[in-house]
Design an enzyme around this catalytic site. Structure first.
Site, PDB file in Angstrom:
ATOM      1  N   SER A  14      11.767  25.118  -6.423  1.00 19.74           N
ATOM      2  CA  SER A  14      11.443  26.547  -6.463  1.00 19.74           C
ATOM      3  C   SER A  14      11.841  27.152  -5.126  1.00 19.74           C
ATOM      4  CB  SER A  14       9.947  26.726  -6.721  1.00 19.74           C
ATOM      5  OG  SER A  14       9.577  28.077  -6.578  1.00 19.74           O
ATOM      6  N   HIS A  39      14.334  26.952  -9.970  1.00 15.88           N
ATOM      7  CA  HIS A  39      13.274  27.920 -10.307  1.00 15.88           C
ATOM      8  C   HIS A  39      13.303  29.072  -9.300  1.00 15.88           C
ATOM      9  CE1 HIS A  39       9.263  28.743 -12.136  1.00 15.88           C
ATOM     10  NE2 HIS A  39       8.901  29.135 -10.913  1.00 15.88           N
ATOM     11  N   ASP A  41      11.388  32.581  -8.271  1.00 15.60           N
ATOM     12  CA  ASP A  41      10.165  33.372  -8.422  1.00 15.60           C
ATOM     13  C   ASP A  41      10.431  34.830  -8.066  1.00 15.60           C
ATOM     14  OD1 ASP A  41       8.203  31.421  -9.184  1.00 15.60           O
ATOM     15  OD2 ASP A  41       8.421  30.575  -7.186  1.00 15.60           O
ATOM     16  N   MET A  43       8.550  38.404  -7.693  1.00 16.40           N
ATOM     17  CA  MET A  43       7.219  39.023  -7.552  1.00 16.40           C
ATOM     18  C   MET A  43       7.391  40.468  -7.105  1.00 16.40           C
ATOM     19  SD  MET A  43       5.188  35.961  -5.608  1.00 16.40           S
ATOM     20  CE  MET A  43       5.426  34.231  -6.049  1.00 16.40           C
ATOM     21  N   HIS A  75      11.237  33.138 -13.121  1.00 19.35           N
ATOM     22  CA  HIS A  75       9.807  33.311 -13.417  1.00 19.35           C
ATOM     23  C   HIS A  75       9.417  34.712 -12.945  1.00 19.35           C
ATOM     24  CE1 HIS A  75       5.447  31.850 -12.255  1.00 19.35           C
ATOM     25  NE2 HIS A  75       5.436  32.739 -13.236  1.00 19.35           N
ATOM     26  N   MET A  77       6.991  37.494 -12.240  1.00 19.04           N
ATOM     27  CA  MET A  77       5.586  37.839 -11.983  1.00 19.04           C
ATOM     28  C   MET A  77       5.548  39.314 -11.634  1.00 19.04           C
ATOM     29  SD  MET A  77       4.803  34.364  -9.855  1.00 19.04           S
ATOM     30  CE  MET A  77       6.568  34.132  -9.651  1.00 19.04           C
ATOM     31  N   MET A 145       0.538  27.581 -15.200  1.00 18.06           N
ATOM     32  CA  MET A 145       0.367  27.741 -13.752  1.00 18.06           C
ATOM     33  C   MET A 145      -0.715  26.790 -13.229  1.00 18.06           C
ATOM     34  SD  MET A 145       2.618  29.967 -12.874  1.00 18.06           S
ATOM     35  CE  MET A 145       2.118  29.992 -11.151  1.00 18.06           C
ATOM     36  N   ASP A 180       3.686  24.670 -12.767  1.00 13.86           N
ATOM     37  CA  ASP A 180       4.195  25.432 -11.619  1.00 13.86           C
ATOM     38  C   ASP A 180       3.042  25.805 -10.694  1.00 13.86           C
ATOM     39  OD1 ASP A 180       5.638  27.068  -9.919  1.00 13.86           O
ATOM     40  OD2 ASP A 180       5.813  28.713 -11.352  1.00 13.86           O
TER      41      ASP A 180
HETATM   42  C1  DX5 Z   1       3.687  30.630  -7.427  1.00 13.66           C
HETATM   43  C2  DX5 Z   1       5.101  30.429  -7.895  1.00 13.66           C
HETATM   44  C3  DX5 Z   1       5.543  29.028  -7.766  1.00 13.66           C
HETATM   45  C4  DX5 Z   1       5.638  28.608  -6.328  1.00 13.66           C
HETATM   46  C5  DX5 Z   1       5.162  27.197  -6.260  1.00 13.66           C
HETATM   47  O1  DX5 Z   1       3.240  31.878  -7.740  1.00 13.66           O
HETATM   48  O2  DX5 Z   1       5.231  30.784  -9.258  1.00 13.66           O
HETATM   49  O3  DX5 Z   1       6.786  28.787  -8.420  1.00 13.66           O
HETATM   50  O4  DX5 Z   1       6.932  28.703  -5.820  1.00 13.66           O
HETATM   51  O5  DX5 Z   1       4.932  26.876  -4.943  1.00 13.66           O
HETATM   52  P1  DX5 Z   1       4.245  25.494  -4.557  1.00 13.66           P
HETATM   53  O6  DX5 Z   1       5.028  24.419  -5.244  1.00 13.66           O
HETATM   54  O7  DX5 Z   1       4.359  25.448  -3.081  1.00 13.66           O
HETATM   55  O8  DX5 Z   1       2.838  25.582  -5.029  1.00 13.66           O
HETATM   56 ZN    ZN Z   2       7.111  30.081 -10.303  1.00 13.04          ZN
END
Ligand code: DX5
Ligand code: ZN
Length: 224
Positions: A14, A39, A41, A43, A75, A77, A145, A180
């Site tokens: 990720s 992956h 992310d 946000m 992903h 968010m 999650m 995740d």
């Molecule tokens: C969290 C993200 C994850 C994040 C995981 O909101 O969706 O994908 O990158 O990070 P770690 O593996 O450090 O918990």
């Molecule tokens: Zn994620």
């Protein structure tokens, strides 16, 4: 044509925890070590407090990952995820939206598949796994999650393996289960044993002195 996940268990780096000044080199090294699903992310500072990667990053990563036969797992968010689906899907092979983010997840899954992407639903730790049951036909994967979304490096929530197992029980074999958040050497095998076969990790890979060695360590632990 719709994208497909590589067969078998996958460890997904990720990139939100990558060294952004060396993002390309770090991803190239992980792809060289066998990573085929990366992956990403996204946000928006609204659905979650943090703001992370955008379309420019996804576009830049898509080339080298696709060249190796891999795909980006985006992903989302974000609030109003339908807007973001159309922006990110052209760079992705898989897109997940949060069940909690929109009252019309059935339509969102169709929207993702219309781009030729695998369609995923992400569920927060407080959402019952059974909430995805009515949506199975439109689903290609569920992102369970292991933390409350928003930040990497958080502690793994202990109820996660039980939630993974409940998802694995209710979903047909063709629907993959992703985990995740909070995954590292201490719990990756347990998440795999519970039924997850897409194992995401940010900080335990990119926070390690040698991300490739950390990736290989997780691969060995989950039998990928
Ligand atoms: C969290 C993200 C994850 C994040 C995981 O909101 O969706 O994908 O990158 O990070 P770690 O593996 O450090 O918990
Ligand atoms: Zn994620």
């Amino acid at each position: 044509m719709t994208a497909t996940f590589p067969a078998g268990v996958q460890v997904l780096p990720s990139v939100m925890s990558a060294d952004l000044l060396r993002l390309g080199a770090q991803v190239d090294a992980l792809v060289g070590a066998g990573a085929r699903v990366v992956h990403v992310d996204v946000m928006d500072g609204r659905f979650v407090p943090n703001i992370t990667l955008g379309t420019g990053t996804a576009a830049a990563l898509a080339g080298p990952v696709r060249a190796a036969g891999g795909l980006l797992d985006v992903h989302l968010m974000v609030e109003r995820p339908g807007l973001a689906v159309d922006l990110f899907a052209p760079h992705a092979g898989a897109v997940s939206v949060h069940l909690e983010a929109d009252p019309h997840p059935h339509a969102l899954l169709q929207q993702i598949r219309a781009h030729g992407c695998l369609a995923g639903l992400a569920i927060n730790p407080g959402t019952p796994p059974e909430a995805v049951a009515e949506l199975v036909d439109g689903l290609d994967y569920v992102n369970c999650m292991g933390v409350n979304p928003g930040f990497s490096g958080q502690a793994y929530i202990a109820t996660t393996p039980g939630r993974i197992a409940r998802l694995r029980d209710l979903l047909p074999d063709r629907v993959r289960v992703e985990v995740d958040g909070g995954i590292g050497p201490a719990n990756a095998a347990e998440a795999r044993a519970a039924g997850a076969d897409l194992i995401v990790s940010a900080s335990s890979i990119f926070g390690a002195p040698d991300p490739v060695a950390a990736y290989r360590g997780l691969v060995a632990l989950v039998g990928a």
